[in-house]
Design an enzyme around this catalytic site. Structure first.
Site, PDB file in Angstrom:
ATOM      1  N   HIS A 127      -6.311   1.401  10.011  1.00 51.39           N
ATOM      2  CA  HIS A 127      -5.929   2.753  10.423  1.00 51.39           C
ATOM      3  C   HIS A 127      -4.511   2.738  10.990  1.00 51.39           C
ATOM      4  O   HIS A 127      -4.141   1.835  11.740  1.00 51.39           O
ATOM      5  CB  HIS A 127      -6.898   3.273  11.497  1.00 51.39           C
ATOM      6  CG  HIS A 127      -6.447   4.524  12.176  1.00 51.39           C
ATOM      7  ND1 HIS A 127      -6.123   4.577  13.523  1.00 51.39           N
ATOM      8  CD2 HIS A 127      -6.239   5.775  11.694  1.00 51.39           C
ATOM      9  CE1 HIS A 127      -5.755   5.809  13.829  1.00 51.39           C
ATOM     10  NE2 HIS A 127      -5.816   6.552  12.749  1.00 51.39           N
ATOM     11  N   SER A 128      -3.704   3.715  10.593  1.00 55.57           N
ATOM     12  CA  SER A 128      -2.400   3.984  11.196  1.00 55.57           C
ATOM     13  C   SER A 128      -1.510   2.736  11.187  1.00 55.57           C
ATOM     14  O   SER A 128      -1.197   2.214  10.127  1.00 55.57           O
ATOM     15  CB  SER A 128      -2.609   4.524  12.614  1.00 55.57           C
ATOM     16  OG  SER A 128      -1.442   5.124  13.110  1.00 55.57           O
ATOM     17  N   MET A 129      -1.068   2.246  12.350  1.00 56.02           N
ATOM     18  CA  MET A 129      -0.222   1.062  12.404  1.00 56.02           C
ATOM     19  C   MET A 129      -0.883  -0.116  11.708  1.00 56.02           C
ATOM     20  O   MET A 129      -0.223  -0.892  11.001  1.00 56.02           O
ATOM     21  CB  MET A 129       0.083   0.709  13.853  1.00 56.02           C
ATOM     22  CG  MET A 129       0.928  -0.541  14.055  1.00 56.02           C
ATOM     23  SD  MET A 129       1.066  -1.001  15.805  1.00 56.02           S
ATOM     24  CE  MET A 129      -0.581  -1.691  16.089  1.00 56.02           C
TER      25      MET A 129
END
Length: 331
Positions: free
Chosen positions: A132-134
């Site tokens: 997720h994300s980073m």
């Protein structure tokens, strides 16, 4: 052959004692799956992780977002770990993992190196990525650099680092550098402390309300410590230097050359109500991936950037179906 994961488990007794000193933040999850807290040794200390499910087989490596921690997977992991075990790590500086040494700053291209280290440490033949994300950006970078070492890549709401106005980015750099130096001088000092309810509100607002108030508790379990100055209060325990990372936009030609190397089966879940990876540049790079990867699968779902955390019932079936489609269940 990958080594049996159980042979590398290091029980995190100090951290477990710390966690037990906190009030119970949420009820037990409805699906009971065995979990273990472990530590993986690194040069500057350890990487903490939570293992969901069977420790005899190679797990799915779960990677969280910036300033989050492995708790981001707590609601969805029990729904997935019935078929494949999940190793959810805290990146350095996050959750219960060690911080980098004083005088240094975090750099986002070090995160793919963390994945490489874990692959070598556990002697995995392949890496299975849930992110997720980073963590998704790190997973994308690793999957592109080592296309033969990743059997699948699942990304939630991010694929690449978004394109930003270069002038705005450069304008922020002086302030980030100055605040980073201040953070360096305070590493041995306790941060401001609050009641648990105040921290819950601060965390919620700090994510622009992407993490719902009900979901903050999962992140707090690994991201909050009791104050030594006032035992009735608590503080957010991640490394404050994380707030001042110099996120640098990358050359379009470089990113395009990178994402063209993504060959493994890929599932991308994009949250409709999230502002991330929604700009023209990100859309173009996603289309490049689609054109070059016949096993790319995209789903738009209602929800915020943390849709997997707030609404796991929406995301879990997509992941389960993807794993079954490519015969990655019970691998």
């Amino acid at each position: 052959m990958a080594k049996r994961l159980v042979s590398h488990l290091f029980f995190n007794t100090n951290e477990l004692k710390l966690k037990s000193a906190l009030p119970v933040l949420h009820k037990k999850l409805h699906t009971q799956v065995p979990t273990k807290e472990i530590q993986i040794p690194v040069k500057c200390g350890h990487i903490s992780a939570k293992l969901w499910g069977n420790s005899e087989s190679r797990p799915i490596l779960a990677l969280h977002g910036w300033q989050d921690n492995a708790g981001t997977w707590d609601p969805i992991a029990p729904m997935l770990a019935k078929d494949r075990s999940i190793l959810a790590i805290d990146f350095p500086g996050h959750g219960l993992s060690s911080w980098i040494p004083p005088g240094m700053m975090y750099y986002q291209w070090e995160l793919p190196r963390v994945i490489l280290y874990l692959k070598q440490y556990f002697q995995w033949d392949k890496v299975s990525i849930l992110s997720h994300s980073m963590g998704a950006i790190a997973g994308m970078r690793f999957s592109c650099l080592y296309p033969d070492d990743v059997d699948f890549y699942i990304a939630i709401d991010s694929l690449i680092y978004d394109d930003f106005d270069l002038n705005l980015v450069i304008d922020k750099y002086p302030s980030l550098m100055e605040k980073g130096l201040i953070a360096q001088s305070r590493l041995d000092k306790e941060p401001p402390s609050y009641s648990l309810e105040e921290i819950k509100q601060l965390w919620h607002r700090g994510t622009n309300k992407s993490v719902s108030l009900e979901s903050v508790q999962y992140l707090m379990e690994r991201g909050v410590k009791q104050s030594k100055k006032d035992p009735t209060k608590y503080y957010i325990s991640r490394d404050s230097r994380l707030k001042y990372v110099l996120f640098n936009p990358e050359n379009k030609q470089f990113v395009e050359a990178l994402v063209k190397r993504l060959k493994c089966p890929t599932l991308y879940v994009k949250a409709i109500d999230s502002p991330y990876s929604a700009d023209e540049y990100s859309t173009y790079m996603r289309e490049v991936v689609e054109r070059n990867n016949e096993n790319f699968e995209l789903h738009f779902v209602p929800g915020t950037h943390h849709v997997h955390l707030n609404d796991p019932n929406i995301v879990a079936p997509l992941i389960t179906n993807f794993l079954k489609k490519h015969n990655f269940s019970n691998a």
